[in-house]
Write a protein that holds these residues in place. Structure first.
Motif, PDB file in Angstrom:
ATOM      1  N   ALA A   1       4.457  -6.184  -3.403  1.00 43.11           N
ATOM      2  CA  ALA A   1       4.734  -8.022  -3.833  1.00 43.11           C
ATOM      3  C   ALA A   1       4.716  -7.311  -5.321  1.00 43.11           C
ATOM      4  O   ALA A   1       5.534  -8.089  -5.872  1.00 43.11           O
ATOM      5  N   ARG A   2       3.621  -6.749  -5.790  1.00 42.25           N
ATOM      6  CA  ARG A   2       3.040  -7.072  -6.962  1.00 42.25           C
ATOM      7  C   ARG A   2       3.936  -6.749  -7.974  1.00 42.25           C
ATOM      8  O   ARG A   2       4.148  -7.281  -9.565  1.00 42.25           O
ATOM      9  N   LEU A   3       4.326  -5.291  -7.389  1.00 48.34           N
ATOM     10  CA  LEU A   3       6.038  -4.487  -8.403  1.00 48.34           C
ATOM     11  C   LEU A   3       6.861  -5.331  -8.851  1.00 48.34           C
ATOM     12  O   LEU A   3       7.533  -5.443  -9.658  1.00 48.34           O
ATOM     13  N   VAL A   4       7.043  -5.977  -7.167  1.00 51.21           N
ATOM     14  CA  VAL A   4       8.408  -6.609  -7.671  1.00 51.21           C
ATOM     15  C   VAL A   4       8.171  -7.554  -7.953  1.00 51.21           C
ATOM     16  O   VAL A   4       8.901  -8.120  -9.045  1.00 51.21           O
ATOM     17  N   ASN A   5       7.408  -8.617  -7.836  1.00 51.65           N
ATOM     18  CA  ASN A   5       7.237  -9.861  -8.329  1.00 51.65           C
ATOM     19  C   ASN A   5       6.505 -10.358  -9.614  1.00 51.65           C
ATOM     20  O   ASN A   5       6.758 -11.207  -9.861  1.00 51.65           O
ATOM     21  N   HIS A   6       5.534  -9.040 -10.199  1.00 50.66           N
ATOM     22  CA  HIS A   6       4.696  -8.979 -11.197  1.00 50.66           C
ATOM     23  C   HIS A   6       4.812  -7.892 -12.352  1.00 50.66           C
ATOM     24  O   HIS A   6       4.458  -8.457 -13.043  1.00 50.66           O
ATOM     25  N   GLY A   7       6.049  -7.405 -11.549  1.00 46.61           N
ATOM     26  CA  GLY A   7       6.195  -6.190 -12.710  1.00 46.61           C
ATOM     27  C   GLY A   7       4.610  -5.701 -13.314  1.00 46.61           C
ATOM     28  O   GLY A   7       4.739  -4.576 -14.706  1.00 46.61           O
ATOM     29  N   HIS A   8       3.895  -5.373 -11.872  1.00 46.37           N
ATOM     30  CA  HIS A   8       2.711  -4.505 -12.454  1.00 46.37           C
ATOM     31  C   HIS A   8       2.391  -3.356 -11.344  1.00 46.37           C
ATOM     32  O   HIS A   8       2.416  -4.245 -10.385  1.00 46.37           O
ATOM     33  N   LEU A   9       1.247  -2.933 -11.550  1.00 48.56           N
ATOM     34  CA  LEU A   9       1.155  -2.054 -10.335  1.00 48.56           C
ATOM     35  C   LEU A   9      -0.742  -2.240 -10.448  1.00 48.56           C
ATOM     36  O   LEU A   9      -1.421  -1.814 -11.260  1.00 48.56           O
ATOM     37  N   PRO A  10      -1.326  -2.200  -9.332  1.00 46.28           N
ATOM     38  CA  PRO A  10      -2.902  -3.087  -8.960  1.00 46.28           C
ATOM     39  C   PRO A  10      -3.214  -1.682  -8.844  1.00 46.28           C
ATOM     40  O   PRO A  10      -3.065  -0.976  -8.581  1.00 46.28           O
ATOM     41  N   TRP A  11      -4.395  -1.716  -9.488  1.00 48.61           N
ATOM     42  CA  TRP A  11      -5.286  -0.637  -9.326  1.00 48.61           C
ATOM     43  C   TRP A  11      -5.719  -0.260  -7.397  1.00 48.61           C
ATOM     44  O   TRP A  11      -6.081  -1.236  -7.415  1.00 48.61           O
ATOM     45  N   SER A  12      -5.710   0.660  -7.336  1.00 46.31           N
ATOM     46  CA  SER A  12      -6.581   1.221  -5.828  1.00 46.31           C
ATOM     47  C   SER A  12      -6.062   2.481  -5.628  1.00 46.31           C
ATOM     48  O   SER A  12      -5.670   3.387  -7.164  1.00 46.31           O
ATOM     49  N   CYS A  13      -7.250   3.012  -4.343  1.00 47.10           N
ATOM     50  CA  CYS A  13      -7.128   4.433  -4.112  1.00 47.10           C
ATOM     51  C   CYS A  13      -5.606   4.904  -3.720  1.00 47.10           C
ATOM     52  O   CYS A  13      -5.512   6.484  -3.602  1.00 47.10           O
ATOM     53  N   PHE A  14      -4.638   3.973  -3.214  1.00 47.35           N
ATOM     54  CA  PHE A  14      -3.369   4.559  -3.166  1.00 47.35           C
ATOM     55  C   PHE A  14      -2.495   4.055  -3.931  1.00 47.35           C
ATOM     56  O   PHE A  14      -2.068   3.699  -4.652  1.00 47.35           O
ATOM     57  N   PRO A  15      -1.765   5.915  -3.823  1.00 48.12           N
ATOM     58  CA  PRO A  15      -1.273   6.187  -5.152  1.00 48.12           C
ATOM     59  C   PRO A  15       0.042   5.425  -4.809  1.00 48.12           C
ATOM     60  O   PRO A  15       0.502   4.299  -3.974  1.00 48.12           O
ATOM     61  N   PRO A  16       1.368   5.125  -5.496  1.00 46.33           N
ATOM     62  CA  PRO A  16       2.493   4.631  -5.613  1.00 46.33           C
ATOM     63  C   PRO A  16       3.232   4.365  -5.477  1.00 46.33           C
ATOM     64  O   PRO A  16       5.036   3.810  -5.300  1.00 46.33           O
ATOM     65  N   GLY A  17       3.812   6.258  -4.319  1.00 46.64           N
ATOM     66  CA  GLY A  17       4.777   6.228  -4.650  1.00 46.64           C
ATOM     67  C   GLY A  17       5.398   5.731  -3.372  1.00 46.64           C
ATOM     68  O   GLY A  17       6.749   5.141  -2.707  1.00 46.64           O
ATOM     69  N   TRP A  18       5.054   5.544  -2.183  1.00 44.37           N
ATOM     70  CA  TRP A  18       5.432   5.011  -1.252  1.00 44.37           C
ATOM     71  C   TRP A  18       5.813   3.162  -1.684  1.00 44.37           C
ATOM     72  O   TRP A  18       6.419   2.846  -0.831  1.00 44.37           O
ATOM     73  N   PRO A  19       4.639   2.067  -1.856  1.00 42.17           N
ATOM     74  CA  PRO A  19       5.306   0.920  -2.757  1.00 42.17           C
ATOM     75  C   PRO A  19       5.985   1.069  -2.814  1.00 42.17           C
ATOM     76  O   PRO A  19       7.354   0.199  -3.108  1.00 42.17           O
ATOM     77  N   ALA A  20       6.755   1.843  -3.612  1.00 42.06           N
ATOM     78  CA  ALA A  20       7.320   2.110  -4.917  1.00 42.06           C
ATOM     79  C   ALA A  20       8.796   2.043  -3.566  1.00 42.06           C
ATOM     80  O   ALA A  20      10.252   1.064  -3.691  1.00 42.06           O
ATOM     81  N   VAL A  21       8.789   2.812  -2.850  1.00 45.20           N
ATOM     82  CA  VAL A  21      10.340   3.003  -1.545  1.00 45.20           C
ATOM     83  C   VAL A  21      10.204   1.937  -1.082  1.00 45.20           C
ATOM     84  O   VAL A  21      11.304   1.846  -0.353  1.00 45.20           O
ATOM     85  N   ALA A  22       9.486   1.132  -0.738  1.00 46.00           N
ATOM     86  CA  ALA A  22       9.261  -0.247  -0.066  1.00 46.00           C
ATOM     87  C   ALA A  22       9.693  -1.302  -0.549  1.00 46.00           C
ATOM     88  O   ALA A  22      10.250  -2.307  -0.183  1.00 46.00           O
ATOM     89  N   ALA A  23       9.487  -1.101  -2.095  1.00 46.08           N
ATOM     90  CA  ALA A  23      10.198  -2.468  -2.594  1.00 46.08           C
ATOM     91  C   ALA A  23      11.931  -2.249  -3.043  1.00 46.08           C
ATOM     92  O   ALA A  23      12.393  -3.272  -3.245  1.00 46.08           O
TER      93      ALA A  23
END
Length: 480
Positions: free
Chosen positions: A55-77
């Motif tokens: 949601a933050r990638l799509v709605n706000h254009g930034h990646l929040p810090w998390s222990c989870f890497p961004p690959g799967w969120p980017a696919v779901a985007a």
């Protein structure tokens, strides 16, 4: 013979009955996954964190810090950009849409991996096993990263085996962005090429590193240190909690919990056949199992889902074991071979039958927490913080979340929530009774005086099943 793998190449296109069977399996698998996903209206705990990144990638254009890497969120985007961005259900459906597609694609990629080793007929049987294995369907209907990582790993292998090293490097780089342990498989296959060619496989390494660099820079900016993964903290915490020789005890204990889960997933006959296949048909494909190695080294529930990305490799190994046994003089009779197949499939069916229950149902169906979050949606904004044990209410409300710590009584939990900026406290009966017993006094009516002056009950959701009952409290004197 493929010099890179030792496999017998089978490049002839599928025709006739086999092609029809493959298409039928794909269609049936896709339909089953769509149906299962349509009956799942609840996110998972880790899925909430993944989907928040989406949601933050799509709605706000930034990646929040998390222990989870961004690959799967980017696919779901990818599907999320076409859905209602203000609706939490759309966010869940985005993750499910991606997983339904990837979960259907995964057995096809596995078929392409197995066919050169096993021939078309055995590869089709392996494809069917993976398509209709209940646990694969379960993880194809939810919001976790299993299917995306499995597809990335299989795609990397298929490209590597065909010597398309630039594309393989790019795919391994993307697999790293889903789960950093993909580097273990990439490293092993890279070393294999180095040994064979007597020179570093730069055509594979450079594209992979180029994909990795932005995330490595992100980790450096966020933490101030160079690291390959944001999950390193899990290892550090494990070493702190189990210093010295106790760490070996943790590993041993985790292995004792983790290994039996594979037997409970695939059955004893198939596992024995897989082990035999790994011994007799060993090859470069075994490197695809190496990312499993870190699992028992950290404090983490030894969940069966950690096996899911590697099931195609075990099915391939079982096929190789079957091929080797079928070549033995005592097993050349077709009736004996058919009996072996029946025993293996029967063992698989017995092991997998418990997971059938969860194809339509959901282990994390918290109706009260979903209703609480939906009720709070119009009373909160993105900066509002909800205190709860699980992040479900905050997911449906679209706001912030802090998790109740352990070893606190009710008063301490209220003070803790207030001091950490929470505006609301969500208390669920099942959670309070099984996971956070300190919350129990907040389920009493009326509240004890020392609690009643600190929080006010503003909404109570009650159900026929008491475990789902959920209370929402307003903290009386929240921090400004």
């Amino acid at each position: 013979m493929n010099p890179a793998t030792g496999s017998i190449e089978n490049k002839a296109p599928l025709r006739g009955t086999l092609l029809a069977v493959v298409i039928l399996i794909l269609a049936a698998g896709l339909g089953l996954r769509v149906w299962a996903a349509s009956h799942n209206g609840f996110p998972t705990v880790d899925g909430v964190l993944y989907l928040d990144q989406t949601a933050r990638l799509v709605n706000h254009g930034h990646l929040p810090w998390s222990c989870f890497p961004p690959g799967w969120p980017a696919v779901a985007a990818a599907p999320y950009i076409f859905l209602d961005r203000g609706d939490p259900m759309s966010l869940l459906r985005a993750g499910q849409t991606a997983n339904v597609i990837l979960g259907t694609l995964m057995p096809l990629l596995a078929f392409l991996m197995m066919r050169p080793f096993l021939g078309s007929r055995l590869a089709v049987i392996g494809m069917a096993i993976l398509m209709f294995l209940p646990l694969n369907i379960v993880y194809s209907k939810n919001d976790l990263s299993e299917m995306s990582f499995t597809c990335a790993l299989l795609g990397s292998w298929l490209l590597w085996r065909r010597e398309r090293l630039v594309a393989a490097g790019l795919m391994f780089g993307f697999a790293y962005l889903i789960r950093p342990e993909a580097l273990l498989a990439a490293g092993g296959l890279g070393l294999w090429l180095w040994r064979r060619d007597r020179r570093p496989p730069w055509r594979m390494v450079i594209p992979m590193v180029l994909v990795m660099i932005p995330y490595l820079v992100f980790i450096k900016v966020q933490t101030g240190a160079f690291d390959l993964t944001s999950k390193t903290v899990a290892v550090s915490l494990s070493l702190e909690a189990y210093p010295g020789w106790r760490y070996l005890g943790l590993i041993w204990s985790n292995l004792g919990l983790f290994l039996p889960k594979l037997v409970g997933l695939l059955g004893v006959p198939l596992i024995l056949l897989s082990v035999w296949g790994m011994i007799k048909g060993r090859g470069a494909w075994l490197w695809l199992l190496v990312p499993l190695v870190p699992v028992p080294f950290i404090i983490n529930p030894m969940d069966v889902r950690f096996w899911v990305p590697y099931l195609p490799v075990f099915v391939l190994a079982a096929g190789l074991g079957a091929v080797h046994l079928a070549s033995q003089s005592w097993l050349t009779d077709r009736w004996k071979q058919a009996t072996l197949l029946i025993v293996v499939l029967a063992g698989l069916g017995m092991a997998a039958r418990d997971d059938v229950f969860w194809i339509r149902r959901n282990r994390e169906a918290f109706y009260g927490l979903k209703d609480a979050g939906s009720w709070l949606k119009d009373k909160t904004d993105r900066d509002t913080v909800i205190a709860a044990y699980k992040p479900y209410a905050s997911f449906w409300a679209g706001c912030g979340f802090i998790k109740y710590p352990g070893n606190m009584d009710a008063v301490e939990l209220v003070v803790w929530a207030r001091n950490h900026g929470a505006r609301f406290m969500v208390v669920n009966v099942k959670v309070a009774h099984h996971l956070a017993r300190g919350l129990d006094p907040l389920l009493e009516k009326p509240l004890r005086p020392h609690l009643a002056d600190k929080v006010t009950l503003i909404k109570l959701f009650e159900y026929d099943l008491v475990d789902h009952n959920t209370a929402i409290y307003l903290i009386n004197d929240p921090l400004p």
